[in-house]
Every structure is written in structure tokens, then in C-alpha cells.
Design a protein around this motif. Structure first.
Motif, PDB file in Angstrom:
ATOM      1  N   LYS A 305       0.838  -1.212   0.000  1.00 13.31           N
ATOM      2  CA  LYS A 305       0.000   0.000   0.000  1.00 13.31           C
ATOM      3  C   LYS A 305       0.871   1.260   0.000  1.00 13.31           C
ATOM      4  CE  LYS A 305      -3.748   2.402   2.282  1.00 13.31           C
ATOM      5  NZ  LYS A 305      -3.057   3.652   2.042  1.00 13.31           N
ATOM      6  N   GLU A 306       1.935   1.218   0.810  1.00 14.97           N
ATOM      7  CA  GLU A 306       2.827   2.391   0.867  1.00 14.97           C
ATOM      8  C   GLU A 306       3.502   2.646  -0.494  1.00 14.97           C
ATOM      9  OE1 GLU A 306       4.068   2.406   5.588  1.00 14.97           O
ATOM     10  OE2 GLU A 306       5.010   0.979   4.223  1.00 14.97           O
ATOM     11  N   VAL A 307       3.912   1.559  -1.145  1.00 13.58           N
ATOM     12  CA  VAL A 307       4.544   1.728  -2.471  1.00 13.58           C
ATOM     13  C   VAL A 307       3.531   2.332  -3.441  1.00 13.58           C
ATOM     14  CG1 VAL A 307       5.581   0.549  -4.453  1.00 13.58           C
ATOM     15  CG2 VAL A 307       6.161  -0.194  -2.140  1.00 13.58           C
ATOM     16  N   LEU A 308       2.306   1.823  -3.418  1.00 11.62           N
ATOM     17  CA  LEU A 308       1.289   2.350  -4.340  1.00 11.62           C
ATOM     18  C   LEU A 308       0.979   3.817  -4.030  1.00 11.62           C
ATOM     19  CD1 LEU A 308      -1.050  -0.773  -4.588  1.00 11.62           C
ATOM     20  CD2 LEU A 308       0.535   0.071  -6.327  1.00 11.62           C
ATOM     21  N   ASP A 309       0.972   4.159  -2.752  1.00 13.86           N
ATOM     22  CA  ASP A 309       0.755   5.570  -2.384  1.00 13.86           C
ATOM     23  C   ASP A 309       1.889   6.439  -2.915  1.00 13.86           C
ATOM     24  OD1 ASP A 309      -1.540   4.945  -1.106  1.00 13.86           O
ATOM     25  OD2 ASP A 309      -0.724   5.032   0.935  1.00 13.86           O
ATOM     26  N   GLU A 310       3.113   5.936  -2.795  1.00 16.01           N
ATOM     27  CA  GLU A 310       4.277   6.684  -3.311  1.00 16.01           C
ATOM     28  C   GLU A 310       4.175   6.864  -4.821  1.00 16.01           C
ATOM     29  OE1 GLU A 310       6.978   8.232  -1.906  1.00 16.01           O
ATOM     30  OE2 GLU A 310       5.876   7.928  -0.057  1.00 16.01           O
ATOM     31  N   TYR A 311       3.732   5.811  -5.483  1.00 14.60           N
ATOM     32  CA  TYR A 311       3.587   5.865  -6.952  1.00 14.60           C
ATOM     33  C   TYR A 311       2.548   6.928  -7.323  1.00 14.60           C
ATOM     34  CZ  TYR A 311       3.358   3.990 -11.753  1.00 14.60           C
ATOM     35  OH  TYR A 311       3.426   3.830 -13.112  1.00 14.60           O
ATOM     36  N   ASN A 312       1.460   6.938  -6.568  1.00 15.93           N
ATOM     37  CA  ASN A 312       0.410   7.941  -6.837  1.00 15.93           C
ATOM     38  C   ASN A 312       0.914   9.355  -6.606  1.00 15.93           C
ATOM     39  OD1 ASN A 312      -1.503   6.127  -7.609  1.00 15.93           O
ATOM     40  ND2 ASN A 312      -2.255   5.793  -5.526  1.00 15.93           N
ATOM     41  N   LYS A 313       1.820   9.497  -5.649  1.00 16.32           N
ATOM     42  CA  LYS A 313       2.383  10.831  -5.389  1.00 16.32           C
ATOM     43  C   LYS A 313       3.376  11.213  -6.492  1.00 16.32           C
ATOM     44  CE  LYS A 313       2.835  10.626  -0.578  1.00 16.32           C
ATOM     45  NZ  LYS A 313       3.875  10.457   0.398  1.00 16.32           N
ATOM     46  N   ALA A 314       4.218  10.243  -6.869  1.00 18.54           N
ATOM     47  CA  ALA A 314       5.286  10.533  -7.842  1.00 18.54           C
ATOM     48  C   ALA A 314       4.724  10.755  -9.242  1.00 18.54           C
ATOM     49  CB  ALA A 314       6.304   9.395  -7.854  1.00 18.54           C
ATOM     50  N   ILE A 315       3.762   9.922  -9.618  1.00 15.43           N
ATOM     51  CA  ILE A 315       3.199  10.028 -10.973  1.00 15.43           C
ATOM     52  C   ILE A 315       1.674   9.977 -10.848  1.00 15.43           C
ATOM     53  CG2 ILE A 315       3.217   9.041 -13.330  1.00 15.43           C
ATOM     54  CD1 ILE A 315       5.988   7.757 -11.836  1.00 15.43           C
ATOM     55  N   PRO A 316       1.100  11.082 -10.375  1.00 13.48           N
ATOM     56  CA  PRO A 316      -0.347  11.041 -10.123  1.00 13.48           C
ATOM     57  C   PRO A 316      -1.146  10.939 -11.413  1.00 13.48           C
ATOM     58  CG  PRO A 316       0.545  13.252  -9.750  1.00 13.48           C
ATOM     59  CD  PRO A 316       1.704  12.382 -10.085  1.00 13.48           C
ATOM     60  N   GLU A 317      -2.245  10.211 -11.339  1.00 16.11           N
ATOM     61  CA  GLU A 317      -3.150  10.194 -12.491  1.00 16.11           C
ATOM     62  C   GLU A 317      -3.735  11.601 -12.639  1.00 16.11           C
ATOM     63  OE1 GLU A 317      -4.942   6.030 -13.343  1.00 16.11           O
ATOM     64  OE2 GLU A 317      -5.249   6.444 -11.221  1.00 16.11           O
ATOM     65  N   PRO A 318      -3.999  12.117 -13.816  1.00 12.46           N
ATOM     66  CA  PRO A 318      -4.078  11.392 -15.083  1.00 12.46           C
ATOM     67  C   PRO A 318      -2.762  11.349 -15.859  1.00 12.46           C
ATOM     68  CG  PRO A 318      -4.859  13.622 -15.407  1.00 12.46           C
ATOM     69  CD  PRO A 318      -4.386  13.541 -13.981  1.00 12.46           C
ATOM     70  N   LEU A 319      -1.592  11.577 -15.200  1.00 13.25           N
ATOM     71  CA  LEU A 319      -0.345  11.502 -15.961  1.00 13.25           C
ATOM     72  C   LEU A 319      -0.178  10.085 -16.521  1.00 13.25           C
ATOM     73  CD1 LEU A 319       2.214  13.504 -13.770  1.00 13.25           C
ATOM     74  CD2 LEU A 319       0.852  14.280 -15.704  1.00 13.25           C
ATOM     75  N   ARG A 320       0.569  10.020 -17.618  1.00 11.28           N
ATOM     76  CA  ARG A 320       0.774   8.717 -18.262  1.00 11.28           C
ATOM     77  C   ARG A 320       1.736   7.892 -17.416  1.00 11.28           C
ATOM     78  NH1 ARG A 320      -2.618   7.809 -22.385  1.00 11.28           N
ATOM     79  NH2 ARG A 320      -1.072   7.088 -23.901  1.00 11.28           N
ATOM     80  N   ARG A 321       1.369   6.660 -17.184  1.00 11.21           N
ATOM     81  CA  ARG A 321       2.141   5.818 -16.274  1.00 11.21           C
ATOM     82  C   ARG A 321       2.785   4.651 -17.016  1.00 11.21           C
ATOM     83  NH1 ARG A 321      -1.245   4.868 -11.025  1.00 11.21           N
ATOM     84  NH2 ARG A 321      -0.652   6.748  -9.967  1.00 11.21           N
ATOM     85  N   ALA A 322       3.561   3.862 -16.259  1.00  9.73           N
ATOM     86  CA  ALA A 322       4.339   2.774 -16.869  1.00  9.73           C
ATOM     87  C   ALA A 322       3.505   1.933 -17.833  1.00  9.73           C
ATOM     88  CB  ALA A 322       4.925   1.902 -15.764  1.00  9.73           C
ATOM     89  N   GLU A 323       2.237   1.708 -17.482  1.00  9.92           N
ATOM     90  CA  GLU A 323       1.393   0.839 -18.329  1.00  9.92           C
ATOM     91  C   GLU A 323       1.181   1.437 -19.729  1.00  9.92           C
ATOM     92  OE1 GLU A 323      -1.375   2.122 -15.363  1.00  9.92           O
ATOM     93  OE2 GLU A 323      -3.014   1.861 -16.791  1.00  9.92           O
TER      94      GLU A 323
END
Ligand code: SF4
Ligand code: SF4
Length: 362
Positions: A305-323
Motif C-alpha cells: 500500500k505504501e509503495v502504491l501511495d508513493e507511486y500515486n504521489k510521484a506520478i499522479p493520475e491522469p499523468l501517463r504511467r508505466a502501463e
């Protein structure tokens, strides 16, 4: 900056999406300092085949002068030599006559010094050294920091140890300018394992200060370049170098232990240079790698959960993400660190997917 002795300004037609030279030219003009008070370094950044013809190189140089509002360049560099194989080097600088033309520029005083920035291919570096008698390099810009000093290959298989590069240049009396003294900022970030080696010797010093002192403690270093984002960085760096305290043997040993501790984290060797940007599919590539590296260097490995929260902070939607990476590989050839960007982004995507599945299964 100039008041405090920072007088070396390194730019390129390729930096900041082409805006860097123009901004620097305006700032220097507005500073009121005389032209001889500062040193301008810029580059022949003819990266794409369309820029290889000599006429294009000449146009690039004239544009640099115009943007920088000057009639000469102090330090002119062949940009990112060795990023690509010898054939690429030859096409960019030899077959088109660009290197011979640079020699003419030096003779006429339109450039004062000629050098090159180096990344990667050992053959290109060897060729440049073997031909020093002919071209008389005035300086060379290399990637150097306390990790790359002896462990460049552990960071990136393609890189050469900074110690080897420094020694080869020094024995030919070619002054060394340093890039990546903080390894893309990684050595400035707090890292508990690195701090454990260094802090006991100087509890007040930041990790950035240690990295700069390492670079400045080598006598053939003419300048240490560092990207500085905030005024605080400038102030701290001025303090570090006013005056620079040379590293003792004991401190060099501690820095070597710190380098080994740093390498234990197996981070992606991204230096945040942004050369791979923009991605045509909108991904912020260095932000993805910074996020991954931040997680890897945390003292206590975080929960899913913490990693996913960090990911959301670092590359918040709607920015384009790894997928959203299509694997088109248009970014790869631009990376001076030869990172297989699409492969690393795919790994991040897979990792995040796995964590999401884990969270859902809870
Ligand atoms: S491989 Fe991925 S990250 Fe690189 S340019 Fe293509 S879409 Fe962007
Ligand atoms: S992936 Fe390579 S080109 Fe892109 S920012 Fe990182 S080091 Fe620079």
C-alpha cells in the motif's frame, strides 16, 4: 554566483528543450559583469543525422553565439562523444570535417578551448587520447563521483571507471571538468547505508558536501559541474568550495565504503538528464526511475500500500504511467547511461501490477 567565485557556465543547444543558451545569455548580459569575468562552455550537440552535415554544425555554432550574446565561446565541446559506437562518432565529427573545422575555430579565436564530453564507448575515448598530439584537447568533461571512480561498471556495464579516465587525461596534462558529481542527484539524497559510513567522520556535513569534496580533492580537476535547482543548493555549494577541504586518506576510504554501500541497492542508473524526453506517449521517464530508486533505498522496505501511495504521489493520475509505455524504444538511443528504458519501465509496470493484485486479494 559570480560574486562568490562561481564563474563557469555550462550549457548546450540541446538543454532545456533548446532554451538554456538563450536564458544564460540574457542572465549573463543582465549581470553587468564583463565578458572576461566568466567562462561559457557550450557544445556541438549534433545528435541527429540531420545535424551531421558541416553546414548544420556551423549553423548550430552561430546560433549558440547569438543566443549567448557573445562573439566567442571559452570552452567548446564535442557533445556526448562515445554515446553510440565509433561509427557514430566518425559520422558526427570526422567524415563531415566538423572536428577539423573546430580546430580552425580555435585558431581564429572564435573558441578559446576545445574539448569533448565523454560517455561510454572505450574505443572512442582511446581514439581521442591517441590523437591528442594532433588535436591538442584543452580539457575533457567526464562523469566522475565517488561511486563511478572505481565501480562505474557496477552502475552501468557500458561505463568506464572515472579513475581510468581521470588518469589517462592527467598523464597527458588534459584538465578534467566533472559532470554528475552527485550521480544525477542520487548521492545528495539521504541514504542511511551511505550516511552510516560518512556521518561519523563529519556529523554536520550533508551527503552532497561529501560528494563534492571527493571530486574537488583531485588536483587535475578544473571545475565541478552540478545542476542546482534551488538557491539553497547554490548557497550550500558555495560554502563547500569556500575553501574546499581536501579529503584525507581516511575520508577517501570512507567514501569507498560508502560507494559499496550505495551499490548494494541496485538502483537504476538514471541521472535525470532528461535527454530521453519528451516521450511521444507522454511518460515522464526520469520520474518513474526516481520513484523506483526512492523505494529501493528506503531503510524499511514499505508495504504494498505504501509503495502504491508513493507511486500515486510521484506520478499522479491522469499523468501517463508505466502501463502506457508502448515499447517503441524511441527514447533508448538518447540515453547517455544506456539504460534499456522500455525494459525498466516494463519491470516497474509489472511490479506495480503485482502490488495492486496483492492489495485486491487482501
Ligand atoms: S519506449 Fe516507452 S518510454 Fe520510451 S519513448 Fe517509447 S513509450 Fe516512451
Ligand atoms: S533515462 Fe537516461 S536519458 Fe532519461 S533521464 Fe535517465 S539518464 Fe537521462
Amino acid at each position: 554566483m559570480l560574486d562568490n567565485g562561481m564563474n563557469y557556465f555550462d550549457t548546450s543547444p540541446a538543454y532545456c528543450r533548446g532554451l538554456s543558451e538563450g536564458c544564460l545569455g540574457k542572465a549573463l548580459k543582465a549581470s553587468g559583469y564583463k565578458r572576461e569575468d566568466y567562462v561559457i562552455a557550450t557544445k556541438l550537440s549534433n545528435f541527429s543525422p540531420a545535424q551531421y552535415p558541416l553546414e548544420k554544425c556551423k549553423e548550430m555554432f552561430e546560433k549558440s553565439l547569438k543566443e549567448l550574446q557573445t562573439d566567442y565561446i571559452d570552452n567548446y565541446l564535442l557533445h556526448s562523444v562515445g554515446n553510440g559506437d565509433f561509427k557514430t562518432f566518425s559520422k558526427r565529427y570526422l567524415e563531415n570535417g566538423a572536428l577539423d573545422w573546430c580546430i580552425e575555430l580555435r585558431k581564429t579565436g572564435r573558441i578559446k578551448n576545445l574539448g569533448f564530453s565523454f560517455h561510454g564507448d572505450p574505443k572512442v575515448f582511446e581514439w581521442c587520447m591517441e590523437h591528442h598530439d594532433k588535436y591538442k584537447w584543452d580539457f575533457c568533461l567526464i562523469q566522475m563521483n565517488y561511486v563511478d571512480w572505481r565501480h562505474a561498471k557496477a552502475v552501468n556495464k557500458r561505463n568506464l571507471n572515472a579513475k581510468y579516465l581521470y588518469d589517462e587525461l592527467t598523464k597527458r596534462n588534459i584538465p578534467v571538468a566533472i559532470m554528475e558529481p552527485l550521480l544525477g542527484g542520487s548521492l545528495a539524497k539521504y541514504n542511511y547505508a551511505v550516511a552510516k559510513e560518512l556521518t561519523p567522520l563529519d556529523p554536520e556535513a550533508s551527503l552532497a558536501k561529501w560528494a563534492f569534496r571527493f571530486c574537488g580533492s583531485h588536483p587535475n580537476v578544473m571545475t565541478v559541474l552540478s545542476g542546482m535547482t534551488f538557491e539553497e543548493h547554490i548557497k550550500e555549494n558555495i560554502k563547500t568550495f569556500s575553501p574546499l577541504k581536501q579529503c584525507s586518506e581516511k575520508e577517501f576510504e570512507a567514501l569507498e565504503s560508502a560507494a559499496k554501500a550505495y551499490l548494494g541497492f541496485n538502483t537504476i542508473p538514471c541521472t535525470h538528464c532528461n535527454y530521453c524526453m519528451p516521450c511521444p506517449y507522454g511518460l515522464d521517464i526520469p520520474a518513474h526511475f526516481a520513484f523506483r530508486n526512492n523505494i529501493l533505498t528506503m531503510k524499511d522496505y514499505p508495504s504494498a500500500k505504501e509503495v502504491l501511495d508513493e507511486y500515486n504521489k510521484a506520478i499522479p493520475e491522469p499523468l501517463r504511467r508505466a502501463e502506457h509505455c508502448t515499447g517503441c524504444d524511441r527514447c533508448v538511443s538518447h540515453c547517455p547511461q544506456s539504460i534499456n528504458i522500455s525494459k525498466e519501465i516494463a519491470k516497474i509496470d509489472e511490479w506495480i501490477d503485482g502490488l495492486i493484485d496483492k492489495e485486491i486479494a487482501k
